[in-house]
Design a protein around this motif. Structure first.
Motif, PDB file in Angstrom:
ATOM      1  N   MET A  17      -7.577   2.068  -2.153  1.00  0.00           N
ATOM      2  CA  MET A  17      -7.203   1.202  -3.235  1.00  0.00           C
ATOM      3  C   MET A  17      -6.612  -0.078  -2.644  1.00  0.00           C
ATOM      4  N   ASN A  18      -7.155  -1.216  -2.993  1.00  0.00           N
ATOM      5  CA  ASN A  18      -6.734  -2.491  -2.441  1.00  0.00           C
ATOM      6  C   ASN A  18      -5.825  -3.197  -3.439  1.00  0.00           C
ATOM      7  N   HIS A  19      -4.576  -3.413  -3.051  1.00  0.00           N
ATOM      8  CA  HIS A  19      -3.622  -4.086  -3.924  1.00  0.00           C
ATOM      9  C   HIS A  19      -3.539  -5.556  -3.558  1.00  0.00           C
ATOM     10  N   SER A  20      -3.244  -6.376  -4.537  1.00  0.00           N
ATOM     11  CA  SER A  20      -3.025  -7.788  -4.244  1.00  0.00           C
ATOM     12  C   SER A  20      -1.633  -7.957  -3.655  1.00  0.00           C
ATOM     13  N   PRO A  21      -1.386  -9.057  -2.944  1.00  0.00           N
ATOM     14  CA  PRO A  21      -0.057  -9.264  -2.362  1.00  0.00           C
ATOM     15  C   PRO A  21       1.052  -9.303  -3.413  1.00  0.00           C
ATOM     16  N   LEU A  22       0.716  -9.664  -4.635  1.00  0.00           N
ATOM     17  CA  LEU A  22       1.733  -9.734  -5.679  1.00  0.00           C
ATOM     18  C   LEU A  22       2.167  -8.347  -6.149  1.00  0.00           C
ATOM     19  N   ASP A  23       1.336  -7.333  -5.903  1.00  0.00           N
ATOM     20  CA  ASP A  23       1.691  -5.967  -6.306  1.00  0.00           C
ATOM     21  C   ASP A  23       2.650  -5.309  -5.318  1.00  0.00           C
ATOM     22  N   HIS A  24       2.788  -5.867  -4.144  1.00  0.00           N
ATOM     23  CA  HIS A  24       3.648  -5.299  -3.110  1.00  0.00           C
ATOM     24  C   HIS A  24       5.117  -5.522  -3.480  1.00  0.00           C
ATOM     25  N   TYR A  35       8.847  -6.243  -2.337  1.00  0.00           N
ATOM     26  CA  TYR A  35       9.519  -6.861  -1.202  1.00  0.00           C
ATOM     27  C   TYR A  35      11.000  -6.533  -1.139  1.00  0.00           C
ATOM     28  N   ARG A  36      11.520  -5.870  -2.109  1.00  0.00           N
ATOM     29  CA  ARG A  36      12.948  -5.627  -2.167  1.00  0.00           C
ATOM     30  C   ARG A  36      13.414  -4.826  -0.955  1.00  0.00           C
ATOM     31  N   GLY A  37      14.351  -5.394  -0.207  1.00  0.00           N
ATOM     32  CA  GLY A  37      14.927  -4.704   0.926  1.00  0.00           C
ATOM     33  C   GLY A  37      14.152  -4.849   2.224  1.00  0.00           C
ATOM     34  N   GLU A  38      12.991  -5.515   2.212  1.00  0.00           N
ATOM     35  CA  GLU A  38      12.222  -5.687   3.438  1.00  0.00           C
ATOM     36  C   GLU A  38      12.762  -6.855   4.246  1.00  0.00           C
ATOM     37  N   HIS A  39      12.564  -6.767   5.543  1.00  0.00           N
ATOM     38  CA  HIS A  39      12.921  -7.867   6.420  1.00  0.00           C
ATOM     39  C   HIS A  39      11.952  -9.027   6.150  1.00  0.00           C
ATOM     40  N   PRO A  40      12.427 -10.270   6.158  1.00  0.00           N
ATOM     41  CA  PRO A  40      11.554 -11.411   5.846  1.00  0.00           C
ATOM     42  C   PRO A  40      10.340 -11.523   6.767  1.00  0.00           C
ATOM     43  N   ILE A  41      10.495 -11.163   8.039  1.00  0.00           N
ATOM     44  CA  ILE A  41       9.357 -11.219   8.962  1.00  0.00           C
ATOM     45  C   ILE A  41       8.279 -10.229   8.536  1.00  0.00           C
ATOM     46  N   ARG A  42       8.693  -9.064   8.084  1.00  0.00           N
ATOM     47  CA  ARG A  42       7.726  -8.060   7.628  1.00  0.00           C
ATOM     48  C   ARG A  42       6.988  -8.554   6.386  1.00  0.00           C
ATOM     49  N   THR A  43       7.687  -9.262   5.512  1.00  0.00           N
ATOM     50  CA  THR A  43       7.049  -9.822   4.313  1.00  0.00           C
ATOM     51  C   THR A  43       6.018 -10.875   4.703  1.00  0.00           C
ATOM     52  N   VAL A  44       6.382 -11.764   5.631  1.00  0.00           N
ATOM     53  CA  VAL A  44       5.436 -12.796   6.082  1.00  0.00           C
ATOM     54  C   VAL A  44       4.238 -12.131   6.754  1.00  0.00           C
ATOM     55  N   HIS A  45       4.482 -11.108   7.560  1.00  0.00           N
ATOM     56  CA  HIS A  45       3.387 -10.384   8.208  1.00  0.00           C
ATOM     57  C   HIS A  45       2.444  -9.784   7.167  1.00  0.00           C
ATOM     58  N   TYR A  46       2.998  -9.223   6.118  1.00  0.00           N
ATOM     59  CA  TYR A  46       2.176  -8.624   5.071  1.00  0.00           C
ATOM     60  C   TYR A  46       1.357  -9.689   4.345  1.00  0.00           C
ATOM     61  N   LEU A  47       1.986 -10.832   4.041  1.00  0.00           N
ATOM     62  CA  LEU A  47       1.287 -11.871   3.284  1.00  0.00           C
ATOM     63  C   LEU A  47       0.168 -12.521   4.093  1.00  0.00           C
ATOM     64  N   PHE A  48       0.337 -12.634   5.405  1.00  0.00           N
ATOM     65  CA  PHE A  48      -0.681 -13.272   6.245  1.00  0.00           C
ATOM     66  C   PHE A  48      -1.662 -12.284   6.871  1.00  0.00           C
ATOM     67  N   ARG A  49      -1.590 -11.032   6.490  1.00  0.00           N
ATOM     68  CA  ARG A  49      -2.459 -10.019   7.084  1.00  0.00           C
ATOM     69  C   ARG A  49      -3.944 -10.373   6.999  1.00  0.00           C
ATOM     70  N   PRO A  50      -4.469 -10.833   5.870  1.00  0.00           N
ATOM     71  CA  PRO A  50      -5.903 -11.150   5.826  1.00  0.00           C
ATOM     72  C   PRO A  50      -6.286 -12.337   6.713  1.00  0.00           C
ATOM     73  N   ASP A  51      -5.355 -13.242   6.970  1.00  0.00           N
ATOM     74  CA  ASP A  51      -5.662 -14.451   7.731  1.00  0.00           C
ATOM     75  C   ASP A  51      -5.041 -14.443   9.118  1.00  0.00           C
TER      76      ASP A  51
END
Length: 68
Positions: free
Chosen positions: A1-8, A10-26
C-alpha cells in the motif's frame, strides 16, 4: 500500500528523519545535484592562471638579477 507523504505522521519524529522521508522518491536526483554543485564550485587552477604566475615569477627574477 503506497501512502502519500501527507498521510505520514510526523509527531515526535526527528526533523532529519522527516526530511529523509519527504525526499525519499527524489534521493538519487538530490544526491546528483549535490555532487554536481560540489564539482562545479570546486577551486580549480586554470592553465592561463598558472602561466600568469610563472610569467610574474620570471619577471621578478629578471628584476632581481638586474638590480644585483
Amino acid at each position: 500500500m503506497n501512502h502519500s507523504p501527507l498521510d505520514h505522521r510526523y509527531r515526535g519524529e526527528h526533523p532529519i528523519r522527516t526530511v529523509h522521508y519527504l525526499f525519499r522518491p527524489d534521493r538519487a536526483r538530490l544526491a546528483g545535484a549535490v555532487a554536481v554543485f560540489f564539482a562545479k564550485h570546486a577551486p580549480v587552477e586554470s592553465g592561463s592562471h598558472r602561466e600568469l604566475l610563472e610569467r610574474d615569477a620570471a619577471y621578478a627574477r629578471l628584476q632581481a638579477t638586474q638590480l644585483a
